[in-house]
Write a protein that holds these residues in place. Structure first.
Motif, PDB file in Angstrom:
ATOM      1  N   ILE A 185      10.734  -8.382  -4.985  1.00  0.00           N
ATOM      2  CA  ILE A 185      10.358  -7.259  -5.845  1.00  0.00           C
ATOM      3  C   ILE A 185       9.507  -7.807  -6.978  1.00  0.00           C
ATOM      4  N   GLN A 186       8.309  -7.274  -7.098  1.00  0.00           N
ATOM      5  CA  GLN A 186       7.416  -7.720  -8.174  1.00  0.00           C
ATOM      6  C   GLN A 186       7.112  -6.527  -9.068  1.00  0.00           C
ATOM      7  N   LEU A 187       7.499  -6.634 -10.326  1.00  0.00           N
ATOM      8  CA  LEU A 187       7.191  -5.610 -11.331  1.00  0.00           C
ATOM      9  C   LEU A 187       5.976  -6.088 -12.113  1.00  0.00           C
ATOM     10  N   ILE A 188       4.865  -5.382 -11.964  1.00  0.00           N
ATOM     11  CA  ILE A 188       3.622  -5.747 -12.633  1.00  0.00           C
ATOM     12  C   ILE A 188       3.474  -4.871 -13.864  1.00  0.00           C
ATOM     13  N   ASP A 189       3.312  -5.499 -15.012  1.00  0.00           N
ATOM     14  CA  ASP A 189       3.168  -4.766 -16.271  1.00  0.00           C
ATOM     15  C   ASP A 189       1.687  -4.502 -16.523  1.00  0.00           C
ATOM     16  N   GLY A 190       1.295  -3.246 -16.510  1.00  0.00           N
ATOM     17  CA  GLY A 190      -0.091  -2.907 -16.804  1.00  0.00           C
ATOM     18  C   GLY A 190      -0.508  -1.609 -16.137  1.00  0.00           C
ATOM     19  N   TRP A 191      -1.649  -1.134 -16.551  1.00  0.00           N
ATOM     20  CA  TRP A 191      -2.215   0.078 -15.965  1.00  0.00           C
ATOM     21  C   TRP A 191      -2.903  -0.284 -14.651  1.00  0.00           C
ATOM     22  N   SER A 192      -2.766   0.558 -13.652  1.00  0.00           N
ATOM     23  CA  SER A 192      -3.316   0.250 -12.331  1.00  0.00           C
ATOM     24  C   SER A 192      -4.823   0.040 -12.383  1.00  0.00           C
ATOM     25  N   HIS A 193      -5.531   0.802 -13.220  1.00  0.00           N
ATOM     26  CA  HIS A 193      -6.982   0.656 -13.259  1.00  0.00           C
ATOM     27  C   HIS A 193      -7.417  -0.614 -13.996  1.00  0.00           C
ATOM     28  N   ARG A 194      -6.491  -1.282 -14.661  1.00  0.00           N
ATOM     29  CA  ARG A 194      -6.814  -2.543 -15.325  1.00  0.00           C
ATOM     30  C   ARG A 194      -6.216  -3.747 -14.598  1.00  0.00           C
ATOM     31  N   GLU A 195      -5.011  -3.602 -14.101  1.00  0.00           N
ATOM     32  CA  GLU A 195      -4.284  -4.716 -13.482  1.00  0.00           C
ATOM     33  C   GLU A 195      -4.145  -4.546 -11.974  1.00  0.00           C
ATOM     34  N   GLY A 196      -4.936  -3.655 -11.387  1.00  0.00           N
ATOM     35  CA  GLY A 196      -4.813  -3.358  -9.964  1.00  0.00           C
ATOM     36  C   GLY A 196      -4.963  -4.555  -9.055  1.00  0.00           C
ATOM     37  N   ALA A 197      -5.725  -5.556  -9.478  1.00  0.00           N
ATOM     38  CA  ALA A 197      -5.914  -6.751  -8.646  1.00  0.00           C
ATOM     39  C   ALA A 197      -4.590  -7.467  -8.397  1.00  0.00           C
ATOM     40  N   GLU A 198      -3.631  -7.302  -9.307  1.00  0.00           N
ATOM     41  CA  GLU A 198      -2.308  -7.916  -9.121  1.00  0.00           C
ATOM     42  C   GLU A 198      -1.606  -7.364  -7.883  1.00  0.00           C
ATOM     43  N   VAL A 199      -1.848  -6.078  -7.578  1.00  0.00           N
ATOM     44  CA  VAL A 199      -1.243  -5.478  -6.389  1.00  0.00           C
ATOM     45  C   VAL A 199      -1.808  -6.126  -5.139  1.00  0.00           C
ATOM     46  N   LEU A 200      -3.107  -6.458  -5.179  1.00  0.00           N
ATOM     47  CA  LEU A 200      -3.800  -6.980  -4.006  1.00  0.00           C
ATOM     48  C   LEU A 200      -3.732  -8.497  -3.864  1.00  0.00           C
ATOM     49  N   LYS A 201      -3.204  -9.198  -4.876  1.00  0.00           N
ATOM     50  CA  LYS A 201      -3.220 -10.665  -4.807  1.00  0.00           C
ATOM     51  C   LYS A 201      -2.417 -11.152  -3.610  1.00  0.00           C
ATOM     52  N   ASP A 202      -2.741 -12.310  -3.161  1.00  0.00           N
ATOM     53  CA  ASP A 202      -2.098 -12.917  -1.993  1.00  0.00           C
ATOM     54  C   ASP A 202      -2.287 -12.072  -0.734  1.00  0.00           C
ATOM     55  N   ASP A 203      -3.329 -11.235  -0.722  1.00  0.00           N
ATOM     56  CA  ASP A 203      -3.591 -10.360   0.421  1.00  0.00           C
ATOM     57  C   ASP A 203      -2.387  -9.487   0.774  1.00  0.00           C
ATOM     58  N   TYR A 204      -1.610  -9.102  -0.240  1.00  0.00           N
ATOM     59  CA  TYR A 204      -0.437  -8.264  -0.013  1.00  0.00           C
ATOM     60  C   TYR A 204      -0.857  -6.935   0.603  1.00  0.00           C
ATOM     61  N   LYS A 205      -0.138  -6.515   1.601  1.00  0.00           N
ATOM     62  CA  LYS A 205      -0.358  -5.214   2.224  1.00  0.00           C
ATOM     63  C   LYS A 205       0.985  -4.508   2.334  1.00  0.00           C
ATOM     64  N   GLY A 206       1.019  -3.293   1.856  1.00  0.00           N
ATOM     65  CA  GLY A 206       2.215  -2.476   1.998  1.00  0.00           C
ATOM     66  C   GLY A 206       2.043  -1.511   3.155  1.00  0.00           C
ATOM     67  N   ASP A 207       3.147  -0.900   3.570  1.00  0.00           N
ATOM     68  CA  ASP A 207       3.014   0.096   4.614  1.00  0.00           C
ATOM     69  C   ASP A 207       3.407   1.488   4.117  1.00  0.00           C
ATOM     70  N   PHE A 208       3.710   1.590   2.841  1.00  0.00           N
ATOM     71  CA  PHE A 208       4.041   2.879   2.224  1.00  0.00           C
ATOM     72  C   PHE A 208       3.613   2.810   0.769  1.00  0.00           C
ATOM     73  N   ALA A 209       2.920   3.833   0.286  1.00  0.00           N
ATOM     74  CA  ALA A 209       2.495   3.875  -1.116  1.00  0.00           C
ATOM     75  C   ALA A 209       3.117   5.090  -1.795  1.00  0.00           C
ATOM     76  N   PHE A 210       3.622   4.851  -2.980  1.00  0.00           N
ATOM     77  CA  PHE A 210       4.200   5.925  -3.798  1.00  0.00           C
ATOM     78  C   PHE A 210       3.410   5.940  -5.101  1.00  0.00           C
ATOM     79  N   ILE A 211       2.693   7.028  -5.342  1.00  0.00           N
ATOM     80  CA  ILE A 211       1.854   7.124  -6.539  1.00  0.00           C
ATOM     81  C   ILE A 211       2.408   8.183  -7.473  1.00  0.00           C
ATOM     82  N   ASP A 212       2.771   7.771  -8.661  1.00  0.00           N
ATOM     83  CA  ASP A 212       3.159   8.675  -9.738  1.00  0.00           C
ATOM     84  C   ASP A 212       2.527   8.106 -11.003  1.00  0.00           C
ATOM     85  N   GLY A 213       1.225   7.909 -10.919  1.00  0.00           N
ATOM     86  CA  GLY A 213       0.498   7.239 -11.989  1.00  0.00           C
ATOM     87  C   GLY A 213      -0.159   8.212 -12.941  1.00  0.00           C
ATOM     88  N   GLY A 214      -1.329   7.786 -13.444  1.00  0.00           N
ATOM     89  CA  GLY A 214      -2.076   8.595 -14.401  1.00  0.00           C
ATOM     90  C   GLY A 214      -2.480   9.945 -13.815  1.00  0.00           C
TER      91      GLY A 214
END
Length: 142
Positions: A92-121
């Motif tokens: 479990i990785q909790l990334i502190d930041g706004w998706s439009h600023r820190e979004g690269a953290e989600v993609l690091k290490d070529d991480y791929k999810g199979d389900f996305a839950f968006i409750d953002g801005g």
């Protein structure tokens, strides 16, 4: 012992029926790797961890990558304590930041999810970015 209810009042967060719907989607889809945008209190993160730990065989593994800004009115210490206590060693990785600023953290290490839950801005440009970010980080068939 820290429980989900200790995260705070469930005013504008997931209701029981929402968690049941998410669980059905996750189980029916066979999903085990979740991308979450927007965490605030942590009900959804804690709920995903509970759903996955109950239903995904230990040898198959599961993961959650969650991005959300740290907002003073939603302290993350209780969520972190809950996750440590109930899901020690889980991916479990909790990334502190706004998706439009820190979004690269989600993609690091070529991480791929199979389900996305968006409750953002809720602004159109941020919502569009969140969708695009998730589309880039979802596995084929996710």
């Amino acid at each position: 012992m820290v429980e989900i209810s200790d995260l705070g009042p469930n005013r504008e967060s997931l209701q029981v029926r929402d968690v049941e719907t998410l669980e059905t989607l996750i189980l029916d889809g066979g999903f085990a790797d979740i991308i979450e945008i927007g965490r605030h209190v942590g009900y959804s993160t804690a709920s995903f961890a509970q759903i996955l730990s109950r239903n995904v065989p230990e040898d198959e593994g599961w993961s959650i990558r969650s991005i959300s800004p740290h907002l003073p009115e939603f302290p993350q210490e209780t969520l972190q304590a809950f996750l440590r206590e109930h899901h020690e060693g889980a991916n479990i990785q909790l990334i502190d930041g706004w998706s439009h600023r820190e979004g690269a953290e989600v993609l690091k290490d070529d991480y791929k999810g199979d389900f996305a839950f968006i409750d953002g801005g809720h602004e159109a440009d941020i919502a569009l970015f969140d969708i695009m970010l998730c589309m880039m980080s979802i596995k084929d068939g996710g």
